[in-house]
Design a protein around this motif. Sequence first.
Motif, mmCIF file in Angstrom:
data_model
loop_
_atom_site.group_PDB
_atom_site.id
_atom_site.type_symbol
_atom_site.label_atom_id
_atom_site.label_comp_id
_atom_site.label_asym_id
_atom_site.label_seq_id
_atom_site.Cartn_x
_atom_site.Cartn_y
_atom_site.Cartn_z
ATOM 1 N N THR A 501 -112.446 -37.240 -13.646
ATOM 2 C CA THR A 501 -111.084 -36.941 -14.095
ATOM 3 C C THR A 501 -110.210 -36.414 -12.963
ATOM 4 O O THR A 501 -108.980 -36.417 -13.057
ATOM 5 N N GLY A 502 -110.832 -35.928 -11.893
ATOM 6 C CA GLY A 502 -110.058 -35.325 -10.818
ATOM 7 C C GLY A 502 -109.501 -33.967 -11.199
ATOM 8 O O GLY A 502 -108.628 -33.432 -10.545
ATOM 9 N N LYS A 503 -110.053 -33.391 -12.251
ATOM 10 C CA LYS A 503 -109.524 -32.107 -12.731
ATOM 11 C C LYS A 503 -110.326 -30.924 -12.178
ATOM 12 O O LYS A 503 -111.539 -31.018 -11.998
ATOM 13 N N LEU A 504 -109.620 -29.851 -11.974
ATOM 14 C CA LEU A 504 -110.274 -28.618 -11.554
ATOM 15 C C LEU A 504 -111.147 -28.107 -12.696
ATOM 16 O O LEU A 504 -110.713 -28.041 -13.847
ATOM 17 N N MET A 505 -112.389 -27.737 -12.375
ATOM 18 C CA MET A 505 -113.276 -27.193 -13.409
ATOM 19 C C MET A 505 -113.252 -25.672 -13.352
ATOM 20 O O MET A 505 -113.619 -25.083 -12.336
ATOM 21 N N GLY A 506 -112.859 -25.057 -14.403
ATOM 22 C CA GLY A 506 -112.826 -23.587 -14.472
ATOM 23 C C GLY A 506 -111.863 -23.008 -13.446
ATOM 24 O O GLY A 506 -110.964 -23.685 -12.946
ATOM 25 N N ASN A 507 -112.050 -21.739 -13.109
ATOM 26 C CA ASN A 507 -111.208 -21.095 -12.103
ATOM 27 C C ASN A 507 -111.871 -21.181 -10.724
ATOM 28 O O ASN A 507 -113.102 -21.177 -10.630
ATOM 29 N N ARG A 529 -106.415 -16.176 -6.703
ATOM 30 C CA ARG A 529 -107.130 -17.194 -7.474
ATOM 31 C C ARG A 529 -106.146 -18.073 -8.251
ATOM 32 O O ARG A 529 -106.256 -19.301 -8.264
ATOM 33 N N MET A 530 -105.148 -17.446 -8.833
ATOM 34 C CA MET A 530 -104.173 -18.204 -9.621
ATOM 35 C C MET A 530 -103.352 -19.134 -8.720
ATOM 36 O O MET A 530 -103.003 -20.240 -9.093
ATOM 37 N N LYS A 531 -103.065 -18.648 -7.502
ATOM 38 C CA LYS A 531 -102.327 -19.494 -6.556
ATOM 39 C C LYS A 531 -103.140 -20.732 -6.199
ATOM 40 O O LYS A 531 -102.616 -21.844 -6.107
ATOM 41 N N VAL A 532 -104.427 -20.533 -5.955
ATOM 42 C CA VAL A 532 -105.304 -21.664 -5.621
ATOM 43 C C VAL A 532 -105.335 -22.646 -6.791
ATOM 44 O O VAL A 532 -105.235 -23.866 -6.614
ATOM 45 N N LYS A 533 -105.449 -22.096 -7.990
ATOM 46 C CA LYS A 533 -105.495 -22.933 -9.182
ATOM 47 C C LYS A 533 -104.265 -23.832 -9.252
ATOM 48 O O LYS A 533 -104.354 -25.037 -9.468
ATOM 49 N N LYS A 534 -103.139 -23.193 -8.996
ATOM 50 C CA LYS A 534 -101.897 -23.944 -9.078
ATOM 51 C C LYS A 534 -101.843 -25.046 -8.004
ATOM 52 O O LYS A 534 -101.424 -26.169 -8.293
ATOM 53 N N ILE A 535 -102.282 -24.698 -6.809
ATOM 54 C CA ILE A 535 -102.302 -25.705 -5.737
ATOM 55 C C ILE A 535 -103.159 -26.899 -6.165
ATOM 56 O O ILE A 535 -102.772 -28.058 -6.007
ATOM 57 N N CYS A 536 -104.317 -26.616 -6.762
ATOM 58 C CA CYS A 536 -105.223 -27.699 -7.172
ATOM 59 C C CYS A 536 -104.599 -28.537 -8.287
ATOM 60 O O CYS A 536 -104.687 -29.771 -8.284
ATOM 61 N N GLU A 537 -103.981 -27.865 -9.210
ATOM 62 C CA GLU A 537 -103.416 -28.588 -10.342
ATOM 63 C C GLU A 537 -102.216 -29.437 -9.935
ATOM 64 O O GLU A 537 -101.967 -30.494 -10.506
ATOM 65 N N THR A 539 -101.795 -30.963 -7.119
ATOM 66 C CA THR A 539 -102.103 -31.980 -6.119
ATOM 67 C C THR A 539 -102.714 -33.196 -6.788
ATOM 68 O O THR A 539 -103.570 -33.065 -7.661
ATOM 69 N N ASP A 540 -102.265 -34.334 -6.325
ATOM 70 C CA ASP A 540 -102.785 -35.583 -6.889
ATOM 71 C C ASP A 540 -104.173 -35.845 -6.314
ATOM 72 O O ASP A 540 -104.339 -36.191 -5.154
ATOM 73 N N THR A 541 -105.184 -35.699 -7.144
ATOM 74 C CA THR A 541 -106.557 -35.824 -6.651
ATOM 75 C C THR A 541 -106.933 -37.262 -6.342
ATOM 76 O O THR A 541 -107.966 -37.520 -5.754
ATOM 77 N N SER A 543 -105.087 -39.247 -4.556
ATOM 78 C CA SER A 543 -104.503 -39.670 -3.276
ATOM 79 C C SER A 543 -105.588 -39.785 -2.203
ATOM 80 O O SER A 543 -106.595 -39.097 -2.248
ATOM 81 N N PRO A 544 -105.363 -40.673 -1.224
ATOM 82 C CA PRO A 544 -106.351 -40.793 -0.153
ATOM 83 C C PRO A 544 -106.374 -39.500 0.663
ATOM 84 O O PRO A 544 -105.379 -38.779 0.728
ATOM 85 N N ALA A 545 -107.531 -39.208 1.251
ATOM 86 C CA ALA A 545 -107.703 -38.004 2.069
ATOM 87 C C ALA A 545 -107.351 -36.746 1.278
ATOM 88 O O ALA A 545 -106.859 -35.769 1.827
ATOM 89 N N PHE A 546 -107.606 -36.823 -0.006
ATOM 90 C CA PHE A 546 -107.323 -35.669 -0.870
ATOM 91 C C PHE A 546 -108.005 -34.400 -0.361
ATOM 92 O O PHE A 546 -107.424 -33.327 -0.319
ATOM 93 N N ASP A 547 -109.268 -34.558 0.026
ATOM 94 C CA ASP A 547 -110.067 -33.405 0.457
ATOM 95 C C ASP A 547 -109.393 -32.617 1.577
ATOM 96 O O ASP A 547 -109.157 -31.422 1.463
ATOM 97 N N ASP A 548 -109.081 -33.338 2.657
ATOM 98 C CA ASP A 548 -108.460 -32.664 3.800
ATOM 99 C C ASP A 548 -107.097 -32.114 3.428
ATOM 100 O O ASP A 548 -106.720 -31.015 3.824
ATOM 101 N N PHE A 549 -106.382 -32.896 2.643
ATOM 102 C CA PHE A 549 -105.038 -32.493 2.261
ATOM 103 C C PHE A 549 -105.054 -31.163 1.508
ATOM 104 O O PHE A 549 -104.328 -30.222 1.842
ATOM 105 N N ILE A 550 -105.929 -31.091 0.520
ATOM 106 C CA ILE A 550 -105.922 -29.878 -0.310
ATOM 107 C C ILE A 550 -106.488 -28.690 0.464
ATOM 108 O O ILE A 550 -106.037 -27.554 0.307
ATOM 109 N N LYS A 551 -107.446 -28.970 1.329
ATOM 110 C CA LYS A 551 -107.998 -27.868 2.137
ATOM 111 C C LYS A 551 -106.920 -27.279 3.034
ATOM 112 O O LYS A 551 -106.785 -26.061 3.147
#
Lengths: 579, 579
Positions: A501-507, A529-537, A539-541, A543-551
Amino acid sequence: MAYKQKKYSGYSTKKMGQKTSFKSSQKLKIMVLGGLEEVGRNMTLLEYGQDIIIIDMGLQFPEEDMPGIDYIIPNISYLKGKEKNIKGVVITHSHYDHIGAIPHIIPKIGNPIIYTAKLSVGIIQKRQEEYKNLPKLKFYTIDEKSKLNLGSFNVEFFRVNHNIPDSFGVVVHTPVGTIIHTGDFKIDHSPINDIPADLNKIARIGAQNVLALMADSTNAEEEGHQISETHVSRELERIFEDAKGRIIVGTFASLLNRVQQIITMAEKFNRKVMIEGRSMRTNVEISHKLGYLKIKPGTLIESENYNPRKYPDDKIIIIGSGAQGEQNAFLVRFANDEHRYLQVKEGDTIIFSSSVVPGNERTIQNLKDTLYRKGAKVIHYKMMDVHAGGHAKKEDLKLIIRLLKPQYYIPIEANHYMLRINGEVAESIGIPKENIFIANNGQIMEFTKKGGRLTNEFVPTDYVMVDGLGVGDISNIVLRDRRVMAADGMLVVIATIQGKTGKLMGNPDIISRGFVYMKENKKLIESTRMKVKKICEDTDTKSPAFDDFIKNKIRDEIGQYLYKQTKRRPMILPVVIKV
Amino acid sequence: MAYKQKKYSGYSTKKMGQKTSFKSSQKLKIMVLGGLEEVGRNMTLLEYGQDIIIIDMGLQFPEEDMPGIDYIIPNISYLKGKEKNIKGVVITHSHYDHIGAIPHIIPKIGNPIIYTAKLSVGIIQKRQEEYKNLPKLKFYTIDEKSKLNLGSFNVEFFRVNHNIPDSFGVVVHTPVGTIIHTGDFKIDHSPINDIPADLNKIARIGAQNVLALMADSTNAEEEGHQISETHVSRELERIFEDAKGRIIVGTFASLLNRVQQIITMAEKFNRKVMIEGRSMRTNVEISHKLGYLKIKPGTLIESENYNPRKYPDDKIIIIGSGAQGEQNAFLVRFANDEHRYLQVKEGDTIIFSSSVVPGNERTIQNLKDTLYRKGAKVIHYKMMDVHAGGHAKKEDLKLIIRLLKPQYYIPIEANHYMLRINGEVAESIGIPKENIFIANNGQIMEFTKKGGRLTNEFVPTDYVMVDGLGVGDISNIVLRDRRVMAADGMLVVIATIQGKTGKLMGNPDIISRGFVYMKENKKLIESTRMKVKKICEDTDTKSPAFDDFIKNKIRDEIGQYLYKQTKRRPMILPVVIKV
């Protein structure tokens, strides 16, 4: 033990040229790999045609911005492929800034023969035991009468004084002229447990045209002559006369001549001596066995068998390491009640008989405080002359320059600034400025029969750091990370993403080390923690190079957020897990 | 700006006792919260009945084992609940080890009035601007004529010399007797830009029975008298006469009297002056505005408008901060070609006009090297008297003791060891040993009309560390983590476990920072990963407390494994994720 060496029967400078075949255009190259920009990692190469000799192979203690590093050794890239040319390694004396890199370098350059004096052989061999699976070292023992033929080089030695017996200056007769390397030296007309520097031999060498003199700059800034060990002895004697309780002397394990002085004094005053600290015991043992320490039977006692009723306080002296406040050294354990058998007590006289290594001032201050608090009396070199340095001061340098009369002068063994001061000393007594070479590490000096010049060519001398078993494997990136984490700690941010699903699991999980204490900063951690959650939510999971992008996004945004909240910059380590 | 204060009309020691109501059994307590075990965080409390006054409120720079900490401030736990009793804060002079904690402490103790001299008011106010949302500070400006009534205490002042103008000693007349606090001081009969210490007033105070003298120990170890600033001026003049190029002086921004000397000298030799470094500019600006610096119009020029054709090198002098090698300070940027307008050039004469703060030796050495390499000439206090310390030496201490004739003597403002040395100075001129109190931080000293004693009671003085915006929130655990990560880095080990089956999903992830460079140590990382995998597979995931159990197991076993392989001990951070 001693390696066989064909001695040559003696020579004159004239003969030498005829003996060795060389083109008159050939040059002697001198390259100092370490010791021109620092104190330590001393190592000098002399190269002529296919022949190389090495003088010293030392280590340097790390700079302040190198956390966790054990020490630094010379860079030997230049010797790669030239192992066969190495005709020998000459060691001037057995202090670690001159021998400490041997276990790391010798195996890599074809295990050449080490030419050095008896005591140095003993100490180098003992240290080698700490390293396993290394080829056996090959030694040839030299003394003031030795004459060696090492390829194009004929080598002989002259005695100097230092803080350890068997310290030698090196005379290298090369096809283009004679080069002198002083090693660490001072001139002491009345040394203790040692022979005075051989001024007569030095003068005779000087009479035969010295091309260049490479001279110890360590104390070039100090006026006058270095004080004699006999003067130190007299001061120590005054302390012995006054002390009603025990005497404890802290010094370097390598200042063997000081140890001898104290033992002699103890015997004179009928005190028993305990030797404490592993390196101190080792050094005393080796040099006693080899005849370099004179100790009467019954003088030494062991702290584990020490019976205060048998030996009252005024019959005891303890010699130990740790006068620099080194962690785990005797004096520190003694001060902190961490020694198994010995504790500080009221009435103890504690002598710091060594100089203060720059950078250790505060640690030593704290150590003295602790000793004072426990009722001990502390005496150090600012209060009485309980220490003499091992290095030539201005007037000593002038003397050796006058005796050797070199055409060129090369200050060595110190920071650049001190080399300059040493150069000024030489200039002040008539060496022409253009004949004084203030070189950098690796800077090639060339000599022909016509003269010498300091080139602008360099051989590699980048830091080679030793950290645990790793040699040269600590990069700048690793050091930079250590510095960042030391300053503000780190924060690990873990986000688990469901693959389908590309969804964040839990917090997201947040772990802090060295940044803030998590239990006391729950609010900050929670808002992060909430800021990180928001960043994850957001971001389009897909997208290519999602990993590096979100990191990168987590690193930047959380970094900025935390800096704003705390004015600290912890290392942010984002971890994205896909399941 | 100045806060209203009811002046009292003068007093004699006799009157004072009658004025204030107190029981004869009541005691004066003196508690030094900081400055007895270190240099810095100076703060002293005097408490009598319901009245407290505070002398100084300084910061301390961090010890070596406190990575990332900005500074340390005094612990004020003892004042909790006693805010109303605080009758005033007296500041002796405006150096940071005496004023640096004001922004952090004053708001927490009810914003009491600060009593200090004009220049100190200016500098404290300027610094306060860096902190937002704090209540406005309340000041009452004092001078040598001021007489204050602060509850049970009557306070007056005497001028001393130091490296900054407006340095005062404090006289506190208490119901049980007179207590003197010297602040930082030296005695200079010919100071520059300052009035000589008021020996006459000091003698008159001494004639009225002084109960206890608290005296600066910073230079108690040094023999003789502190040298006069006039002597420094003479040495500087010799340098000015000889210098053919620019002169650059590095010093502390807080050594305002030195700055005055150099400006005066510049005017004499027709040189223009550039002031460099933010804190240096700020201090010059404040003290010029307040009349503490005398500068002729046209003397100062700005480096951004500096036209070398208009002002040749022998018409220029630059005064800047950074003589301690402080990062980002002018001298360091100048040396490293990081200054926007100014670069080192051949012919520059660079004067290091300050002492060396212990611990900075190597950094300064490197800075000098850099300057030398670029062709500058470097002059520092070992070569010429281009610096005079700001503190009393042995003979100065004897003089002030003789003038004040105190019954008790309390050495302050240094490490324990130095306090002892100061105590010995007092003992050597007749203060009885039992009347010399070598106290620790927080140790309560009690005085009644009958005499004083050093008790064995303590008020809290544990470290309060400032790191970024955090005050007191850095615990020992956080510091320990920083030290571990600085030494050998860290390794994050991430194992993802499927909740239902309890099985490890995929291979564990391993991230290293500051330990080894991962790209170059693939084998080690891979074998570590396999070890973690085995640990996870061998552990019963159904067992209670599985999480903690497996984390401890990873930490222990991987820690041991890596130590064996590398002789390094990185921090191991196991993360177990259940999905």
